[in-house]
Design a protein around this motif. Structure first.
Motif, short mmCIF file in Angstrom:
data_model
loop_
_atom_site.label_atom_id
_atom_site.label_comp_id
_atom_site.label_asym_id
_atom_site.label_seq_id
_atom_site.Cartn_x
_atom_site.Cartn_y
_atom_site.Cartn_z
N TYR A 67 -5.53 -3.62 -8.20
CA TYR A 67 -6.56 -3.85 -7.17
C TYR A 67 -7.96 -3.55 -7.73
O TYR A 67 -8.88 -4.35 -7.56
N GLY A 101 2.92 2.73 -7.16
CA GLY A 101 1.74 2.71 -6.31
C GLY A 101 0.46 2.80 -7.10
O GLY A 101 -0.51 2.07 -6.84
N ALA A 102 0.44 3.68 -8.12
CA ALA A 102 -0.73 3.79 -8.97
C ALA A 102 -0.98 2.49 -9.75
O ALA A 102 -2.13 2.08 -9.94
N VAL A 137 -5.65 6.43 -11.52
CA VAL A 137 -6.39 5.52 -10.63
C VAL A 137 -7.88 5.83 -10.61
O VAL A 137 -8.71 4.92 -10.74
N LEU A 158 -2.60 -0.05 -7.42
CA LEU A 158 -4.01 0.29 -7.22
C LEU A 158 -4.84 -0.04 -8.46
O LEU A 158 -6.00 -0.44 -8.35
N LEU A 199 2.18 5.16 -2.71
CA LEU A 199 1.75 6.46 -3.22
C LEU A 199 1.89 7.55 -2.16
O LEU A 199 2.45 8.62 -2.42
N VAL A 200 1.42 7.28 -0.96
CA VAL A 200 1.48 8.28 0.11
C VAL A 200 2.92 8.61 0.47
O VAL A 200 3.30 9.79 0.61
N GLY A 205 -0.32 -0.41 -2.49
CA GLY A 205 -0.49 0.70 -3.42
C GLY A 205 -0.61 2.04 -2.70
O GLY A 205 0.03 3.03 -3.08
N LEU A 206 -1.41 2.08 -1.65
CA LEU A 206 -1.60 3.32 -0.90
C LEU A 206 -0.33 3.75 -0.19
O LEU A 206 0.01 4.94 -0.17
N VAL A 207 0.39 2.79 0.39
CA VAL A 207 1.63 3.12 1.10
C VAL A 207 2.66 3.69 0.13
O VAL A 207 3.29 4.72 0.41
N LEU A 258 -4.10 -3.38 -1.95
CA LEU A 258 -4.61 -2.04 -1.65
C LEU A 258 -3.68 -1.32 -0.69
O LEU A 258 -3.33 -0.14 -0.91
N VAL A 259 -3.24 -1.99 0.35
CA VAL A 259 -2.35 -1.38 1.34
C VAL A 259 -1.01 -1.02 0.69
O VAL A 259 -0.49 0.09 0.88
#
Length: 287
Positions: free
Chosen positions: A63, A56-57, A124, A60, A98-99, A94-96, A91-92
């Motif tokens: 991105y 995920g990082a 990041v 990002l 990571l979260v 990477g955030l998904v 972006l979506v």
């Protein structure tokens, strides 16, 4: 075949080779924490959440760097600059990743979540968004992100503190700048075109090679300390001293001949060096 072709650009955003190395680092740290006694299910979960967080990082990072990636010859064919993946989709994704990784990591404990979250935040925000474009010291501080993976592996098994996890984290921290400076020596022109102040563009090849030697020498001092301050024994010590001597010799050779070919060889060797250290740690703790 179409599904594979469609997914390849997304997979390349994950930087899977780097992710795989960091997962190995986390797993070996966990095995050392348990002195070789481990739960396969717990290690599998650590590999999953650690891999997802690192991936995920990495997405990002792609991105946030999409503007300079489009300028540099070595990165202009990445999926976002070539419009193979939209910036929004990256972006979506990477955030998904990571979260979800951090939410699932709560099953391993809050300290694992804190370690993985700190590593992602450093890579990041601190490195990619701030330091990378502002200072030649960017990778020194950014290297802390890899050290956080070590702590995640350790705390996945035990909350007991000892010098061992911090020494392993220090090894990763000291290794990172020399690894990336060797890479930056090969790609000086790319970084110059993108106005990124990597150390070779600021100090030149010879001085950069000198700093690589300095970090290799610090590793030569730090690596044996694990023998005295952890459960690791002679298998690790013998292998680590051999690898560290070889790595220092390669750095000195680069300092004497700071050309692109020699820098590329040192870059490739540095990856094998870190992997080799952790292989010897693994062999020792499981023996």
């Amino acid at each position: 075949m179409k599904a594979i072709s469609w997914s390849l650009p997304y997979l390349s955003l994950l930087k899977l080779r780097i992710v795989a190395l960091l997962v190995i680092v986390a797993i070996v740290a966990a095995l050392i924490a348990g002195a070789g006694d481990f739960s396969p299910a717990r290690l599998a979960l650590l590999a999953l959440v650690g891999g997802m967080a690192c991936a995920g990082a990495s997405v990002l990072n792609n991105y946030l760097d999409r503007d300079i990636d489009a300028v540099m010859p070595r990165t202009r064919n990445r999926p976002i600059p070539r419009n193979k993946v939209s910036a929004t989709a990256a972006l979506v994704l990477g955030l998904v990743l990571l979260v979800v990784s951090l939410v699932v990591a709560f099953q391993l404990g809050s300290l694992v979540v804190l370690s993985l979250g700190s590593g992602a935040l450093i890579y990041v925000v601190l490195y990619t968004m701030w330091l990378k474009r502002r200072t030649s010291l960017n990778i020194i501080i950014g290297g802390l992100s890899g050290s956080c993976v070590v702590l995640a592996g350790w705390f996945a098994i035990t909350h007991e503190l000892s010098p061992a996890p911090f020494l392993i984290a220090l090894i990763v921290f000291l290794w990172t700048p020399g690894h990336f400076w060797s890479f930056a020596l090969v790609h000086q022109e790319s970084y110059r075109k993108a106005s990124i102040p990597m150390l070779p563009n600021v100090l030149g090849a010879r001085k950069t090679a000198g700093y690589i030697v300095l970090h290799s020498a610090l590793l030569m001092i730090t690596v044996p300390l694990l023998y005295f301050l952890s459960p690791l024994g002679l298998t690790y010590l013998t292998g680590a001293l051999f690898l560290s001597t070889l790595f220092l010799a390669s750095g000195l050779w680069l300092w004497r001949q700071p050309g692109k070919e020699r820098a590329w060889r040192n870059y490739k060797l540095s990856g094998l060096y870190l992997l080799g250290l952790f292989v010897f740690m693994l062999a020792d703790v499981l023996s």
